[in-house]
Design an enzyme around this catalytic site. Sequence first.
Site, short mmCIF file in Angstrom:
data_model
loop_
_atom_site.label_atom_id
_atom_site.label_comp_id
_atom_site.label_asym_id
_atom_site.label_seq_id
_atom_site.Cartn_x
_atom_site.Cartn_y
_atom_site.Cartn_z
N LYS A 182 0.86 -1.18 0.00
CA LYS A 182 0.00 0.00 0.00
C LYS A 182 0.91 1.24 0.00
CE LYS A 182 -3.01 3.08 2.27
NZ LYS A 182 -2.18 4.17 1.74
N GLU A 258 10.09 1.22 10.54
CA GLU A 258 11.04 2.32 10.38
C GLU A 258 10.25 3.58 10.65
OE1 GLU A 258 12.63 5.22 9.34
OE2 GLU A 258 12.88 4.67 7.24
N CYS A 292 13.20 10.95 7.64
CA CYS A 292 13.20 10.51 9.04
C CYS A 292 14.56 10.72 9.69
CB CYS A 292 12.84 9.03 9.13
SG CYS A 292 11.27 8.67 8.39
N GLU A 389 9.35 15.69 16.07
CA GLU A 389 9.93 15.64 14.72
C GLU A 389 9.35 16.81 13.92
OE1 GLU A 389 8.92 12.04 12.56
OE2 GLU A 389 10.92 11.99 11.70
C1 SIN Z 1 13.61 8.02 5.48
O1 SIN Z 1 13.31 9.18 5.58
O2 SIN Z 1 13.02 7.20 6.16
C2 SIN Z 1 14.64 7.51 4.51
C3 SIN Z 1 15.85 8.32 4.41
C4 SIN Z 1 16.98 7.61 3.71
O3 SIN Z 1 16.85 6.46 3.26
O4 SIN Z 1 18.05 8.19 3.65
#
Ligand code: SIN
Length: 488
Positions: A182, A258, A292, A389
């Site tokens: 998805k 993640e 992230c 964040e």
């Molecule tokens: C992410 O933002 O989860 C991935 C970043 C990355 O793979 O460098």
Amino acid sequence: MTIQLQDPSLLKTQAFIDGLWMDSDSGETFAVTDPATGQPLADVASVGATETRRAIAAAERAMTEWTALPAKSRSEILEKWHRLIIENTEDLAVIMTAEQGKTLAESRGEVAYGASFIKWFAEEGKRVYGDIIPTPQTDRRGVVVKQPVGVVAAITPWNFPNAMITRKAGPALAVGCAIVLKPAAETPLSALALVELANRAGLPAGLFNVVPGSDAPSIGGEMTSNPTVKKVTFTGSTPVGKLLMQQCANTVKRTSMELGGNAPVVIFDDADLDLAVAGALTAKYRNSGQTCICANRLLVQEGIYDAFVEKFAAAVSEFRIGNGFDASTTHGPVISEKAAKEIDAKVQNAVAEGATVVIGGQPGEQGGCFYQPTVLTNVNDSMRVFREEIFGPVAPVFKFKTEEDAVRMANDTEFGLAAYLYTESMGRSWRVSEALEYGMVGVNETAISSEVIPFGGVKESGQGREGSKYGLDDYLETKYICFGALQR
Ligand code: SIN
């Protein structure tokens, strides 16, 4: 706006289930829009639980033959898929910039990054080794074999519409699993183009299904409750990850999560200032702050603080925000007006509590999805920009006195994905790296991602690793076989 492609047949708007393109049962669609212009791009089939269930059943059927193939045969198809992705880089990049907003240069980079996972796992899939265990009994041998975990359900985010898919599909398919994906409702077109290329590469029907939809709870609910799904892999926010883990508990599914980050970049007085400024800029403003592992908090030691802020803000003042298709644009929009408002709320919270805006600090004039690249000083650990964040182009620069202070501040968060430090001291780089409670640490480097490294976090940033040789483990079960009566 229509998306202009060299190969227009890469622009797909239907679900892909059991090797066939199809509308949703209800005929419902959802709109995909360009965040830079607010213009509609496409209406995409919006599927729900029923179609997802059908995709899972197709995946289970397809897996039987796929698992039985030698790894080399699976690898050959993945290699072909990789080649097709590279050959179609420009079209995939155009689709990505249109639906996600990042600059065309960043999109091209992501296509290459995404493709690298397919290549890597095409190779690694041939190296799934087991073990022979010497047993306490002389007439026995213990054998450990690794087997595919089963049907995998994947839920992927909008910030990397290509690479977060290939990082999951690559290892899953390489070891013999089938997958139901998805993609994010904001960026389904990249996912659909990817599966079209996998189909052209000869991937058998049912092995890679894409179920786009705007009703995430109904698709996710089926994925997490269906007993045929043995593993759920998710990249996204920590609250959603926690919910998926709770839902998966009922059928005891394996999960890889993640999740969110709150990355510190710790810059010591003894750092190379230019290197630190360049690294912090990349870590903070990549993808307009929407990764992230983006720097969330810049922690700078008091002796170098003023010089750092001056150089850093001067570099930020050179940024040009705008449409990702314009060659002069260095940074595109954020994903939605809602996201831009949320970023602004965090900035205004900091300002209300005493932060100084060195540069930026306002929504962009280019449209509702734009936010000015921002640098804040006089910030403290009670502000939202320290605790949460930010996921946008805002850099709060905190001051610290000692190494102990820096480590305490860096670890003062429930998140633990990536952290970075800048120092010229070998001893300090080891000490601080080991003290940081993070899954990944960059020393004098912030561009840490690639297909060869284990990407993943600790604490509430998740579990499991993607990429590298460790990335296979998340799609494999360990089976012990005891061979007995060997004296006969
Ligand atoms: C992410 O933002 O989860 C991935 C970043 C990355 O793979 O460098």
